[in-house]
Write a protein that holds these residues in place. Structure first.
Motif, PDB file in Angstrom:
ATOM      1  N   UNK A 240      -3.331  -6.307   0.244  1.00 27.05           N
ATOM      2  CA  UNK A 240      -3.226  -6.105   1.691  1.00 27.05           C
ATOM      3  C   UNK A 240      -1.821  -6.478   2.151  1.00 27.05           C
ATOM      4  N   UNK A 241      -1.018  -5.478   2.449  1.00 27.95           N
ATOM      5  CA  UNK A 241       0.374  -5.747   2.828  1.00 27.95           C
ATOM      6  C   UNK A 241       0.491  -6.499   4.146  1.00 27.95           C
ATOM      7  N   UNK A 242      -0.593  -6.533   4.938  1.00 35.98           N
ATOM      8  CA  UNK A 242      -0.560  -7.266   6.205  1.00 35.98           C
ATOM      9  C   UNK A 242      -1.125  -8.687   6.087  1.00 35.98           C
ATOM     10  N   UNK A 243      -1.526  -9.096   4.886  1.00 36.81           N
ATOM     11  CA  UNK A 243      -2.083 -10.449   4.692  1.00 36.81           C
ATOM     12  C   UNK A 243      -1.065 -11.490   5.125  1.00 36.81           C
ATOM     13  N   UNK A 244      -1.552 -12.514   5.843  1.00 32.09           N
ATOM     14  CA  UNK A 244      -0.669 -13.582   6.326  1.00 32.09           C
ATOM     15  C   UNK A 244      -0.630 -14.781   5.388  1.00 32.09           C
TER      16      UNK A 244
END
Length: 202
Positions: free
Chosen positions: A94-98
């Motif tokens: 997930x490239x948006x994972x924080x």
């Protein structure tokens, strides 16, 4: 932060809800999907039977389905043991994972996995028969090569699932230290998100 917290092979036990409440009290939005659909285990063996009956691919599918509605918001993936392994798989894809918060568990790292400085924090017993030293050393190097920013916290003498007060593995001192450190980690991520005073929108 928006956190999705996956349970261990014991299922969605009270300790998982208690952990979620602890994170919510610190201002985080937390979701705790039930990947076993109401089933829980009383022993490691029962948990393994449940996991094998459902199957790894189906568990991963359920985890992805649970996270999908919120992933655009930028999730912190977290999990206990088996749940940590699932959280790792989702976060690396997930490239948006924080961030990635691993409690008692890791997973194999896919060939060619790549992230851009993903913050990762692992809490693990020392020694842990499910997470032996040689494996963890290899895992750490592979995560770094994938681009993750990894920190590992070890707890000498604690049992594998030492944060669950209803299991024989429980170690109160190690558990409290874990939560203090984990909450600090999440607070750092929240600060990096924009530095505003309140928690992000749901």
């Amino acid at each position: 932060m928006n956190v999705i917290l996956f349970h261990s092979t014991f299922g969605l036990r009270p300790a998982v809800h208690a952990a979620a409440d602890r994170l919510r009290a610190a201002g985080h939005e937390v979701r705790v999907p039930d990947l076993f659909e109401g089933q829980t285990a009383g022993t490691v063996e029962e948990g393994r039977d449940l996991r094998e009956k459902i199957g790894t691919d189906e568990l991963l599918r359920r985890a992805i389905h649970a996270a999908a509605p919120y992933s655009d918001q930028g999730l912190v993936y977290a999990g206990f043991s088996l749940g940590g392994a699932l959280a790792q798989n989702l976060a690396l894809g997930d490239e948006k994972a924080r961030g990635l918060l691993l409690l008692h568990g890791t997973s194999d790292i896919a060939e060619g996995a790549s992230v851009d400085g993903l913050p990762v924090q692992l809490h693990v017993a020392d020694p842990d028969p499910f997470e032996p030293h040689d494996w963890l050393n290899t895992w750490y190097l592979q995560m770094q090569r994938a681009g993750a920013d990894v920190e590992v916290h070890r707890y000498p003498g604690a049992g594998h699932l030492f944060t669950d007060p209803d299991l024989p593995d429980y170690d109160e001192t190690s558990a409290e230290q874990t939560w203090r450190t984990a909450l600090g980690f999440l607070e750092t991520l929240r600060g990096a998100e924009g530095g505003h005073g309140g928690p992000p929108g749901v």
